[in-house]
Design a protein around this motif. Structure first.
Motif, PDB file in Angstrom:
ATOM      1  N   ARG A   1       0.848  -1.183   0.000  1.00 39.12           N
ATOM      2  CA  ARG A   1       0.000   0.000   0.000  1.00 39.12           C
ATOM      3  C   ARG A   1       0.882   1.231   0.000  1.00 39.12           C
ATOM      4  O   ARG A   1       2.009   1.207   0.473  1.00 39.12           O
ATOM      5  N   THR A   2       0.334   2.276  -0.526  1.00 34.52           N
ATOM      6  CA  THR A   2       1.065   3.541  -0.602  1.00 34.52           C
ATOM      7  C   THR A   2       0.753   4.359   0.650  1.00 34.52           C
ATOM      8  O   THR A   2      -0.418   4.470   1.052  1.00 34.52           O
ATOM      9  N   VAL A   3       1.768   4.912   1.225  1.00 35.03           N
ATOM     10  CA  VAL A   3       1.595   5.772   2.403  1.00 35.03           C
ATOM     11  C   VAL A   3       1.799   7.207   1.976  1.00 35.03           C
ATOM     12  O   VAL A   3       2.777   7.543   1.300  1.00 35.03           O
ATOM     13  N   GLU A   4       0.840   8.021   2.363  1.00 34.80           N
ATOM     14  CA  GLU A   4       0.943   9.440   2.026  1.00 34.80           C
ATOM     15  C   GLU A   4       2.024  10.083   2.863  1.00 34.80           C
ATOM     16  O   GLU A   4       2.145   9.824   4.064  1.00 34.80           O
ATOM     17  N   ILE A   5       2.802  10.911   2.221  1.00 35.38           N
ATOM     18  CA  ILE A   5       3.875  11.610   2.921  1.00 35.38           C
ATOM     19  C   ILE A   5       3.365  12.988   3.322  1.00 35.38           C
ATOM     20  O   ILE A   5       2.905  13.761   2.480  1.00 35.38           O
ATOM     21  N   SER A   6       3.441  13.272   4.591  1.00 35.61           N
ATOM     22  CA  SER A   6       2.970  14.593   5.065  1.00 35.61           C
ATOM     23  C   SER A   6       4.163  15.530   5.177  1.00 35.61           C
ATOM     24  O   SER A   6       5.304  15.120   5.340  1.00 35.61           O
ATOM     25  N   SER A   7       3.853  16.806   5.089  1.00 31.99           N
ATOM     26  CA  SER A   7       4.937  17.804   5.169  1.00 31.99           C
ATOM     27  C   SER A   7       4.993  18.435   6.530  1.00 31.99           C
ATOM     28  O   SER A   7       4.217  18.363   7.372  1.00 31.99           O
TER      29      SER A   7
END
Length: 103
Positions: free
Chosen positions: A97-103
């Protein structure tokens, strides 16, 4: 031989009938192929110059890979060739699964 869906074992057994060959599946992923080829009947008046057929008992034991479906093994004897088909288990693909990268 290995195909995408199965492992195949082939044995040339000329002159033998399927009743003369035994295929056994053992726990621990082992397959045993055995049988016996008897000498041809000799006539006292015949003169043999050369005999190139083996006789006697034979046994081959093979360990199968982990992905073999041991309960679905099938054996077929046709025209002196024994073919044992061992279906393969589907290899589960990893769950990615793809994990969203937060800033």
């Amino acid at each position: 031989m290995e195909t995408p869906k199965a492992h195949l074992l082939k044995a040339d057994l000329p002159g033998l009938e399927k009743e003369e060959v035994k295929v056994e599946v053992e726990d621990g992923r082992m397959v045993h192929i055995s049988g016996e080829r008897n000498l041809e009947n000799e006539d006292k008046n015949d003169t043999w110059h050369r005999l190139e057929r083996s006789n006697g008992k034979f046994l081959r034991s093979l360990r199968l890979p982990e992905n073999a479906k041991m309960n679905e093994i099938k054996a077929v004897m046709e025209n002196g060739v024994l073919t044992v088909t061992i279906p393969k288990e589907e290899v589960k693909k990893p769950d990615v699964r793809t994990v969203e990268i937060s800033s």
